[in-house]
Design an enzyme around this catalytic site. Structure first.
Site, PDB file in Angstrom:
ATOM      1  N   ASN A   1      56.948  40.432  38.007  1.00 19.67           N
ATOM      2  CA  ASN A   1      57.445  41.740  37.529  1.00 19.67           C
ATOM      3  C   ASN A   1      58.565  42.323  38.384  1.00 19.67           C
ATOM      4  OD1 ASN A   1      55.588  42.310  39.565  1.00 19.67           O
ATOM      5  ND2 ASN A   1      54.898  44.202  38.608  1.00 19.67           N
TER       6      ASN A   1
ATOM      7  N   GLU B   1      47.571  42.089  47.554  1.00 21.14           N
ATOM      8  CA  GLU B   1      48.083  43.307  46.912  1.00 21.14           C
ATOM      9  C   GLU B   1      47.934  43.125  45.417  1.00 21.14           C
ATOM     10  OE1 GLU B   1      48.739  45.988  48.252  1.00 21.14           O
ATOM     11  OE2 GLU B   1      48.752  45.327  50.325  1.00 21.14           O
TER      12      GLU B   1
ATOM     13  N   CYS C   1      52.681  47.554  39.045  1.00 18.84           N
ATOM     14  CA  CYS C   1      51.323  47.779  39.566  1.00 18.84           C
ATOM     15  C   CYS C   1      51.059  49.263  39.791  1.00 18.84           C
ATOM     16  CB  CYS C   1      51.128  47.002  40.853  1.00 18.84           C
ATOM     17  SG  CYS C   1      52.353  47.406  42.120  1.00 18.84           S
TER      18      CYS C   1
HETATM   19  P1  NAD Z   1      48.961  36.733  38.443  1.00 20.11           P
HETATM   20  O1  NAD Z   1      47.845  37.028  39.370  1.00 20.11           O
HETATM   21  O2  NAD Z   1      48.646  36.101  37.152  1.00 20.11           O
HETATM   22  O3  NAD Z   1      50.032  35.772  39.158  1.00 20.11           O
HETATM   23  C1  NAD Z   1      50.571  36.090  40.411  1.00 20.11           C
HETATM   24  C2  NAD Z   1      50.933  34.802  41.139  1.00 20.11           C
HETATM   25  O4  NAD Z   1      49.757  34.047  41.414  1.00 20.11           O
HETATM   26  C3  NAD Z   1      51.847  33.879  40.335  1.00 20.11           C
HETATM   27  O5  NAD Z   1      52.778  33.289  41.206  1.00 20.11           O
HETATM   28  C4  NAD Z   1      50.874  32.840  39.797  1.00 20.11           C
HETATM   29  O6  NAD Z   1      51.484  31.615  39.479  1.00 20.11           O
HETATM   30  C5  NAD Z   1      49.915  32.706  40.974  1.00 20.11           C
HETATM   31  N1  NAD Z   1      48.595  32.169  40.662  1.00 20.11           N
HETATM   32  C6  NAD Z   1      47.917  32.234  39.484  1.00 20.11           C
HETATM   33  N2  NAD Z   1      46.695  31.661  39.626  1.00 20.11           N
HETATM   34  C7  NAD Z   1      46.608  31.250  40.910  1.00 20.11           C
HETATM   35  C8  NAD Z   1      45.584  30.604  41.674  1.00 20.11           C
HETATM   36  N3  NAD Z   1      44.408  30.262  41.133  1.00 20.11           N
HETATM   37  N4  NAD Z   1      45.814  30.350  42.975  1.00 20.11           N
HETATM   38  C9  NAD Z   1      46.984  30.698  43.548  1.00 20.11           C
HETATM   39  N5  NAD Z   1      47.996  31.290  42.883  1.00 20.11           N
HETATM   40  C10 NAD Z   1      47.804  31.570  41.583  1.00 20.11           C
HETATM   41  O7  NAD Z   1      49.731  38.107  38.270  1.00 20.11           O
HETATM   42  P2  NAD Z   1      50.927  38.447  37.267  1.00 20.11           P
HETATM   43  O8  NAD Z   1      50.382  38.611  35.909  1.00 20.11           O
HETATM   44  O9  NAD Z   1      52.036  37.503  37.475  1.00 20.11           O
HETATM   45  O10 NAD Z   1      51.420  39.846  37.863  1.00 20.11           O
HETATM   46  C11 NAD Z   1      50.945  41.060  37.433  1.00 20.11           C
HETATM   47  C12 NAD Z   1      49.864  41.570  38.365  1.00 20.11           C
HETATM   48  O11 NAD Z   1      50.390  41.737  39.683  1.00 20.11           O
HETATM   49  C13 NAD Z   1      49.386  42.931  37.929  1.00 20.11           C
HETATM   50  O12 NAD Z   1      47.998  42.994  38.026  1.00 20.11           O
HETATM   51  C14 NAD Z   1      50.055  43.866  38.929  1.00 20.11           C
HETATM   52  O13 NAD Z   1      49.393  45.088  39.089  1.00 20.11           O
HETATM   53  C15 NAD Z   1      50.041  43.046  40.162  1.00 20.11           C
HETATM   54  N6  NAD Z   1      51.041  43.531  41.129  1.00 20.11           N
HETATM   55  C16 NAD Z   1      50.611  44.149  42.262  1.00 20.11           C
HETATM   56  C17 NAD Z   1      51.528  44.673  43.177  1.00 20.11           C
HETATM   57  C18 NAD Z   1      51.076  45.379  44.437  1.00 20.11           C
HETATM   58  O14 NAD Z   1      51.880  45.564  45.345  1.00 20.11           O
HETATM   59  N7  NAD Z   1      49.822  45.812  44.525  1.00 20.11           N
HETATM   60  C19 NAD Z   1      52.899  44.546  42.913  1.00 20.11           C
HETATM   61  C20 NAD Z   1      53.299  43.919  41.736  1.00 20.11           C
HETATM   62  C21 NAD Z   1      52.355  43.399  40.859  1.00 20.11           C
END
Ligand code: NAD
Length: 489
Positions: A158, A256, A290
């Site tokens: 995002n 996070e 997020c």
């Molecule tokens: P996601 O958890 O699906 O993916 C995030 C990352 O993790 C990607 O690079 C993905 O390929 C990887 N991933 C997926 N499964 C994995 C596994 N089993 N092991 C290791 N890596 C794995 O998240 P998303 O849908 O891409 O992003 C949106 C989410 O991120 C929302 O929930 C949002 O709130 C959160 N977010 C949080 C912050 C923060 O600072 N708190 C900032 C931005 C986004």
């Protein structure tokens, strides 16, 4: 398609970056423009074997990097920041195409990433330890911070540029090597671009690797014994899985995660200003942030006026391809995510919520939506949406506002709008959140403020100038004596 002359496509096409550009063991990943679906590039996909090989190279390279004078490490990052600034137009355009964000958000992301990198660079010039006291006169005792070693950084799609910057800059500055796994939907602005920039800026070879891939690649990174720490930003579901694997391996994992952030609007507020802030908080980047305002909690006596203003503002917003025009909202990242927004809206309507604006979509272009009569137990109140939906819940008094705000297991951001600062502060003091803003909406990002969540939003490791030096290093106690002491046996 080249991002900039710094990152020409023929350099990275179908490649990963790991000790130079090479073919990945897991094939290739198409890079698409989210508004149209057209392919705008292709990068390599890293296999578990690639992760392991990268970690071995990084382990070797990190020793010399840790011994490099800090200010020189910082200089490499300052040069990256300069290059980002010089090429901000093209980089912002790449973010717009790759993530579907509107242009102002693309520019903002470059600006914030530059700040993250410059402040990260500054860490490299800080003192790294203290002389401690000792019970023994002959013992010289020092406590110093040493790098973690090899840091695995896993980021979402995002805000790919900034979420990578906030981890790789402090990690490199404090003497670590970095293995970055960007989301497969944004591998260029979330990774490939940094490989190009760091190489041009003079980072020694082997210290920084970009390993595009999905869950399997990320899992390999978390499990690799040569990777000492994981810095993860993403969903709560994946964060929990990573936390449990990393915990078993006794590996530091900074998580996070998601949010369902309350925006509390009290009855003494300027209603128009509050509705404008609320609309921004829910619709920026199509709600795919997020920190988005996930729940508008509005006091009863001003609820009608607030809703009228919010609906009026929402109905005036335009949705379209952000690369082609100045729209307020672009596309949702993918069909699966758009279907999830559909589900949340439909299920909530079936439980009694009403749609006063939007509520439908044309492909990935979801109309900004206002829902009222929202109560706990509805998905639109309980779940992170990651779509442009402003959900309004009405409360009677301050106690009920606090109770509703805390009626959720996330705890990333909360905001309170009021003309009475003492009243707002008393409410803020009772909110379960890692971040609280008074008289602002929920989406604020500054490298100076500790950014992190509690509850299902994270494990309390914040990113910021206050915390980064500790986050990416660990203590080492070092004692020295002139001679060996005499022992009884
Ligand atoms: P996601 O958890 O699906 O993916 C995030 C990352 O993790 C990607 O690079 C993905 O390929 C990887 N991933 C997926 N499964 C994995 C596994 N089993 N092991 C290791 N890596 C794995 O998240 P998303 O849908 O891409 O992003 C949106 C989410 O991120 C929302 O929930 C949002 O709130 C959160 N977010 C949080 C912050 C923060 O600072 N708190 C900032 C931005 C986004």
């Amino acid at each position: 398609m080249s991002v900039t002359e710094l990152a020409p496509a023929d350099v990275w096409r179908n490649r990963i970056y790991s000790g130079g550009w090479k073919t990945g063991g897991a094939g290739t990943i198409a890079v698409t423009e989210k508004a149209t679906g057209i392919e705008i590039g292709s990068v390599g996909a890293a296999s578990a074997a690639d992760v392991s090989a990268a970690a071995a190279i990084a382990t070797e390279a990190q020793r010399a990097w840790a011994a490099t004078p800090g200010p020189q490490r910082g200089d490499v990052l300052r040069e990256v920041a300069r290059l980002l600034q010089e090429h901000r137009e093209e980089i912002a355009r790449q973010i717009v195409r790759e993530t579907g964000s509107i242009r102002p958000k693309g520019y903002l992301e470059v600006k914030l990433a530059i700040r993250e990198i410059l402040e990260g660079a500054a860490l490299a010039s800080q003192s790294t330890g203290v002389i401690t006291t000792s019970d023994v006169r002959e013992r010289h005792s020092v406590a110093r911070r040493v790098p973690m070693g090899v840091v695995g950084v896993i980021t979402p799609w995002n805000s790919p540029l900034i979420l990578a910057a906030r981890a790789i800059a402090p990690a490199l500055a404090t003497g670590n090597a970095v293995l970055l796994k960007p989301d497969p939907q944004t591998p260029v602005s979330g990774g490939i671009l940094y490989a190009c920039l760091l190489e041009i800026a003079g980072l020694p070879e082997g210290l920084f690797h970009v390993l595009p891939g999905g869950a399997e690649t990320g899992d390999a990174l978390v499990r690799d014994p040569q990777v000492n720490m994981i810095s993860f930003t993403g969903s709560t579901r994946v964060g929990q899985a990573i936390g449990s694997v990393a915990g078993g391996l006794l590996k530091r994992a900074n998580l996070e995660l998601g949010g369902k952030n309350p925006y509390i609007v009290l009855d003494d507020v300027d209603v128009e200003a509050a509705a404008s802030a609320g609309a921004w908080g829910s619709f920026l980047h199509q709600g795919q942030v997020c920190m988005a305002a996930g729940r508008h909690l509005v006091q009863e006596s001003i609820a009608d006026a607030y809703i009228e203003s919010l609906v009026r503002r929402t109905s005036a917003l335009t949705v379209g391809d952000p690369f082609k025009g100045d729209f307020h909202l672009g596309p949702i990242i993918n069909e699966r995510q758009a279907e999830n927004v559909d589900r949340i809206v439909a299920d909530s309507v079936s439980k009694g919520a009403k749609i006063l604006a939007g509520g439908s979509r044309d492909g990935l272009f979801f109309k900004p939506t206002v829902m009222v009569d929202v109560v706990p137990g509805m998905p639109v109140f309980d779940e992170e949406i990651f779509g442009p939906v402003a959900a309004v819940t009405v409360f009677k008094d301050d106690d009920e506002a606090v109770s509703l705000a805390n009626q959720n297991r996330y705890g990333l951001v909360a905001a309170v709008a009021s003309s009475n600062l003492r009243r707002a502060q008393r409410i803020a003091d009772r909110l379960h959140a890692g971040i609280v803003h008074i008289n602002d909406q929920t989406i604020l990002h500054e490298v100076f403020g500790p950014m992190g969540g509690v509850g299902l939003s994270g494990n309390g490791h914040n990113y910021s100038t206050l915390t980064n030096a500790d986050q990416f290093t660990e203590w080492q106690w070092v004692t020295t004596r002139d001679d060996l002491p005499a022992y009884p046996f």
